[in-house]
Scaffold this active site. Structure first.
Site, PDB file in Angstrom:
ATOM      1  N   HIS A 302       0.793  -1.181   0.150  1.00  0.00           N
ATOM      2  CA  HIS A 302      -0.009   0.109  -0.047  1.00  0.00           C
ATOM      3  C   HIS A 302       0.817   1.249   0.084  1.00  0.00           C
ATOM      4  O   HIS A 302       2.013   1.209   0.590  1.00  0.00           O
ATOM      5  CB  HIS A 302      -0.935   0.019   1.307  1.00  0.00           C
ATOM      6  CG  HIS A 302      -1.933   1.064   1.057  1.00  0.00           C
ATOM      7  ND1 HIS A 302      -1.825   2.380   1.295  1.00  0.00           N
ATOM      8  CD2 HIS A 302      -3.323   0.810   0.685  1.00  0.00           C
ATOM      9  CE1 HIS A 302      -3.204   2.713   1.067  1.00  0.00           C
ATOM     10  NE2 HIS A 302      -3.860   1.899   0.534  1.00  0.00           N
ATOM     11  N   ASP A 359      -8.084  -5.036   0.077  1.00  0.00           N
ATOM     12  CA  ASP A 359      -8.423  -5.889  -1.057  1.00  0.00           C
ATOM     13  C   ASP A 359      -7.974  -7.228  -0.995  1.00  0.00           C
ATOM     14  O   ASP A 359      -8.914  -8.147  -1.753  1.00  0.00           O
ATOM     15  CB  ASP A 359      -8.169  -5.231  -2.437  1.00  0.00           C
ATOM     16  CG  ASP A 359      -8.997  -4.142  -2.620  1.00  0.00           C
ATOM     17  OD1 ASP A 359     -10.115  -4.093  -2.252  1.00  0.00           O
ATOM     18  OD2 ASP A 359      -8.387  -2.824  -3.342  1.00  0.00           O
TER      19      ASP A 359
END
Ligand code: ACO
Length: 429
Positions: A302, A359
């Site tokens: 991320h 996700d």
């Protein structure tokens, strides 16, 4: 803390104001730097550039903190509803009972999508990706609700919140060859969406409250994430004073990419590929570490969370709960767990602070809820909608200037034009 930073360039010293946020985040304001010194700052991917002052969402990537308008994501996910969170994001405070009733009934009243928009929808091929269809329909809303840019913003916000679930379900229905369902305004937001997705005219359909509650949680977890790629897109498009619908449509397109919202679809496809290939997660970990393979572990890493993604923690537990309650035994869940375990103990991933993001698990829940893979990113867009709206509204109310980054030009210097008849290129053999 000093009031300004000093920068020495070409024998001159410049004083650049320091800006501090309410959570102590520090920035150097370089607004006047170019005019004063002729220098710009270069930061490809905006990895260290603050584009705005925002009061919507706070996140601390090192500590794994995420708060909407000051409220912890853990509390909101456990105790709130998606529409309450939407109100909070868009208007800044949790609603009173009356405020919420007005907001919710407004949304219930506007769920029907204009029948002429349906004609536009009918022109799409049956296998169109639902993200392309959704962004087109949201943009088309600007033709149906032209209104006054500014004066009608509130009504357009309600229209968009109300109609997105209806439009989102159309692609799925078409892909199945089934008639579309109209909204039922007796139902709450999540139940109405699930009903439009899965009800058939030939049999009765009951939305499982476990499923509706899992969806509610997923939407809350995705509702905003400060200045990410799609939100920055919404703000940038809106900064030219483009209307709400076209700005949000641009955000949907930005979200579509596999490095952003498209990752949840890619995660499931990756897990399915691993399963079909014999389920050897070690082989795929090795591939992810080998730059020449071109393979990345989807759902890992991320831009801002470098210790853990707080949403992933909540969602992992929700995935376990939902799968248990629904009695789903999904083999790709064990592959996901193996991959996570292997990556978290691998030097490559540890050194680069690569952890599962939201996700990695959201796709597993969507799958358990019966939502097809190519609709996953649409689900993300449904969740992110109030965040985009809140950020667009904030940018407009602050009368932010049009977004227009600078560049460092690295192309050819001045060249003399040569007529085509005299032009040839010498190719060395
Ligand atoms: N698998 C393997 N290696 C990775 C991965 C991954 N998923 N992610 C990053 N790396 C490596 C890079 O190769 C790079 O290694 P290097 O330093 O040896 O060159 C290092 O980690 C840093 O990666 P960057 O790409 O520079 O990190 P950046 O912050 O630009 O990218 C991103 C973040 C796009 C999320 C990236 O981690 C990625 O591609 N992840 C997979 C896609 C994904 O899951 N996206 C969803 C993001 S969450 C969301 O949008 C809701």
């Amino acid at each position: 803390m000093p009031d300004f930073a000093e920068l020495s360039l070409d024998g001159k010293t410049y004083q650049l104001p320091i800006v501090v946020g309410t959570e102590g985040e520090k920035a150097i304001d370089i607004n006047a730097l170019r005019d004063q010194s002729g220098y710009i700052t270069l930061d490809s991917g905006y990895k260290n550039t603050g584009a705005t002052r925002s009061a919507v969402t706070f996140l601390d990537g090192e500590l794994g903190i995420l708060r909407y308008r000051g409220y912890a994501i853990e509390d909101l996910a456990e105790k709130s509803s998606f529409l309450e969170v939407a109100y909070l994001l868009i208007y800044g405070d949790l609603p009173t009972k009356e405020e919420f009733a007005t907001f919710e009934s407004g949304i219930r009243r506007h769920t029907i999508v204009n029948e002429d928009m349906r004609k536009i929808f009918e022109g799409f091929p049956v296998n169109a990706h639902p993200m392309g269809v959704l962004s087109s329909l949201v943009c088309a809303m600007s033709a149906f609700y032209q209104g006054d840019n500014g004066k009608d913003d509130h009504l357009n916000i309600i229209r968009l919140m109300a109609k997105m679930p209806t439009m989102a379900t159309w692609s799925y229905k078409k892909s199945q060859g089934h008639p579309i369902n109209y909204p039922n305004n007796q139902l709450d937001y999540c139940t109405n969406f699930l009903n439009m997705m899965f009800a058939l005219p030939v049999e009765s359909y009951h939305v499982d409250p476990v499923v509706a509650s899992a969806l509610n949680k997923l939407l809350i977890l995705h509702a905003d994430h400060e200045q990410n790629c799609s939100t920055s897109t919404v703000r940038l498009v809106g900064s030219s004073r483009a209307n709400l619908f076209s700005s949000i449509s641009a955000g949907i397109n930005a979200l579509w990419g596999p490095l952003h919202g498209g990752a949840n679809q890619e995660v499931i496809e990756m897990l399915e590929d691993i399963k079909a290939d014999g389920g050897d997660s070690k082989k795929y970990i090795a591939m992810a570490k080998d730059k020449s393979s071109g393979f990345r572990l989807m759902g890992f890493g991320h831009r801002v969370y470098k210790n853990f993604d707080p949403r992933a923690k909540i969602i992992k537990k929700a995935a376990d709960d939902v799968l248990n309650k629904l009695g789903v035994n999904d083999p790709i869940l064990s592959i996901a767990k193996e991959l996570e375990e292997a990556a978290l103990n691998d030097e490559y991933f540890v050194a680069r602070k690569l952890y599962p993001n939201v996700d990695f698990y959201s796709g597993i829940i969507y799958r358990a809820l019966g939502i097809p893979t190519n609709m996953f990113t649409v689900m993300f867009a449904l969740g992110r909608l109030p965040g985009w709206i809140a950020q667009w509204k904030e940018m407009r109310e602050a009368k932010e200037p049009i977004g227009r980054p600078r560049q460092i030009y690295v192309g050819a210097t001045n060249r003399e034009y040569v007529a085509m008849s005299e032009r040839f290129r010498f190719v060395e053999k």
